[in-house]
Design a protein around this motif. Structure first.
Motif, PDB file in Angstrom:
ATOM      1  N   GLU A   1       0.834  -1.197   0.000  1.00  0.00           N
ATOM      2  CA  GLU A   1       0.000   0.000   0.000  1.00  0.00           C
ATOM      3  C   GLU A   1       0.872   1.252   0.000  1.00  0.00           C
ATOM      4  O   GLU A   1       0.544   2.250  -0.658  1.00  0.00           O
ATOM      5  CB  GLU A   1      -0.924  -0.001   1.213  1.00  0.00           C
ATOM      6  CG  GLU A   1      -1.899   1.173   1.219  1.00  0.00           C
ATOM      7  CD  GLU A   1      -2.889   1.128   2.361  1.00  0.00           C
ATOM      8  OE1 GLU A   1      -3.859   1.905   2.333  1.00  0.00           O
ATOM      9  OE2 GLU A   1      -2.705   0.311   3.293  1.00  0.00           O
TER      10      GLU A   1
ATOM     11  N   ALA B   1      -6.212  -2.676  -1.046  1.00  0.00           N
ATOM     12  CA  ALA B   1      -5.449  -1.555  -0.482  1.00  0.00           C
ATOM     13  C   ALA B   1      -4.663  -0.827  -1.568  1.00  0.00           C
ATOM     14  O   ALA B   1      -4.591   0.414  -1.591  1.00  0.00           O
ATOM     15  CB  ALA B   1      -4.505  -2.062   0.605  1.00  0.00           C
ATOM     16  N   VAL B   2      -4.073  -1.584  -2.492  1.00  0.00           N
ATOM     17  CA  VAL B   2      -3.324  -0.980  -3.599  1.00  0.00           C
ATOM     18  C   VAL B   2      -4.256  -0.188  -4.506  1.00  0.00           C
ATOM     19  O   VAL B   2      -3.957   0.951  -4.909  1.00  0.00           O
ATOM     20  CB  VAL B   2      -2.574  -2.074  -4.390  1.00  0.00           C
ATOM     21  CG1 VAL B   2      -2.016  -1.516  -5.698  1.00  0.00           C
ATOM     22  CG2 VAL B   2      -1.450  -2.659  -3.546  1.00  0.00           C
TER      23      VAL B   2
END
Length: 412
Positions: free
Chosen positions: A50, A94-95
């Motif tokens: 992230e 999250a990315v």
């Protein structure tokens, strides 16, 4: 009148790779993280990737996702299966929240493994016989793969690619370099076969090309299918950059969407991979006597090599001249000047490893004009930090969070 200097293409423009469009040309290269205890992705692993996405890269690559339990090199590596899928989904979500893409590096270690509990009597490889990697783990012999073995492993790559898609990944990277299984077929150091899978370069690529085609057929309309390989093996008897260009032509012919250009072998020529030695003063206590022994032997046998920026560029140029498909340059990029040179020479993307471990927000700093040169000193200590409780980190900053690294990603 003074002649105007040519302007290098911007690294901040979008890049199309197969069905995927990246927001810019910066890719976090796969670097083994040590953040999947028991093979389960941890909260620290999510935080790590992230931070790369939030820091501005176009895509971040999750290193070494084994396509089967036998495909692992070490116990703490991810196996692509139903058990890991929910944890991988946490990572890709999250990315994506930060606008970046996520790639899963899917691979099999072959005889480059320290896993003794396995489905076959001996580790699989292109050829059988003495297994030099096994000197440290007691697996002194390796087993040549049969046609049935190849079909099974190809099936495992397909299952792994499909699971990566279901886990939210935007790309898969087939690792064909550094001495892992697909590399063991490509390399004349490991492939001594006398059938249709050995001898000529085309024959040695036959099984890796089969895996590539099978993965493309399975997920290539939905995911970018990338191949990472060693342009040169950097050791006597291994293939050279001219062979690396020929390999690229074969992979382009088979339909790869992009190539990540690396070099070297884990056992024979790790300095070729990293562009510099692992000096004695850079030791990190791993807590693992097997790994400590391996690192000591590498320092003992590898020649002293001083780091220089763009240390693989002269080899990569041969590949760029040979093919038209997108290429990601990897190897010694540490400054805006290097990035501009690589882009100016026709490389479509820049893959960064140690630089982004040191500064996950390096791309954002470049975009804002707040930085030009990376703080990374190329000391290589981040490589050994993989074996510490918090996982991979830069020694110039804070170590990884050992508490988060002990918690599965999907557990609240």
């Amino acid at each position: 009148m003074k002649k105007a200097q040519p302007v290098s293409p911007s690294p901040f423009t979008p890049l199309t790779v197969g069905p995927l469009t990246l927001r810019n040309r910066f890719i976090k290269a796969a670097t083994n993280e040590g953040m999947a205890p028991g093979g389960i992705p941890s909260k620290q692993l999510v935080r790590f990737h992230e931070s790369m996405a939030a820091g501005g890269v176009g895509m971040t690559t999750l290193a070494y996702c084994a396509v089967s339990p036998d495909g692992r090199t070490l116990p703490g590596q991810i196996v692509l299966n139903e058990e890991t899928q929910p944890h991988l989904r946490v990572l890709t979500d999250a990315v994506h929240q930060h606008g970046a893409a996520a790639s899963a590096q899917i691979t099999h270690g072959g005889c480059f493994t320290f896993i003794r509990e396995r489905a076959t009597p001996r580790p699989l490889s292109a050829s059988g016989g003495f297994n030099k990697v096994g000197l440290m783990s007691g697996m002194f012999r390796k087993q040549a793969m049969s046609d049935a073995d190849m079909q099974q492993v190809a099936d495992e790559f397909v299952r792994g690619a499909r699971l990566a898609r279901e886990s939210g990944f935007d790309a898969v990277e087939l690792h064909m370099g550094h001495g892992y299984l697909l590399s063991q077929f490509i390399s004349p150091l490991y492939n001594k076969r006398r059938d249709q899978y050995g001898g000529s370069l085309d024959n040695r690529l036959r099984f890796p090309a089969l895996v590539l085609r099978r993965v493309l057929d399975a997920v290539g309309k939905d995911l970018a299918v990338v191949c990472k390989y060693s342009i040169t093996e950097g050791v006597r008897g291994g293939h050279k950059a001219e062979d690396g260009a020929a390999i690229a032509r074969i992979l382009e012919r088979e339909g790869a969407h992009m190539l990540v250009l690396s070099a070297g072998m884990n056992v024979e020529s790790i300095t070729t991979m990293f562009g510099s030695s692992f000096p004695k003063e850079n030791r990190v206590s791993t807590g693992n006597p097997l790994i400590a022994t391996a690192m000591f032997l590498q320092r003992l046998t590898e020649p002293k090599v001083d780091f220089r920026e763009l240390y693989l560029l002269e080899h990569a140029r041969k590949v760029r001249a040979a093919v038209k498909l997108p290429l990601a340059y990897l190897g010694g990029v540490k400054s805006l000047q290097s990035i501009e040179q690589v882009r100016g020479e026709g490389f479509d993307a820049v893959a960064l490893g140690r630089v982004l471990i040191a500064e996950p927000d390096y791309a954002n700093k470049l975009a804002a004009g707040a930085s030009r040169d990376s703080i990374c000193t190329s000391c290589n200590r981040c490589v050994a930090m993989m074996y510490t409780p918090g996982g991979t980190s830069c020694v110039l900053g804070q170590p990884g969070n050992a508490r988060l690294n002990a918690q599965p990603a999907a557990v609240t």
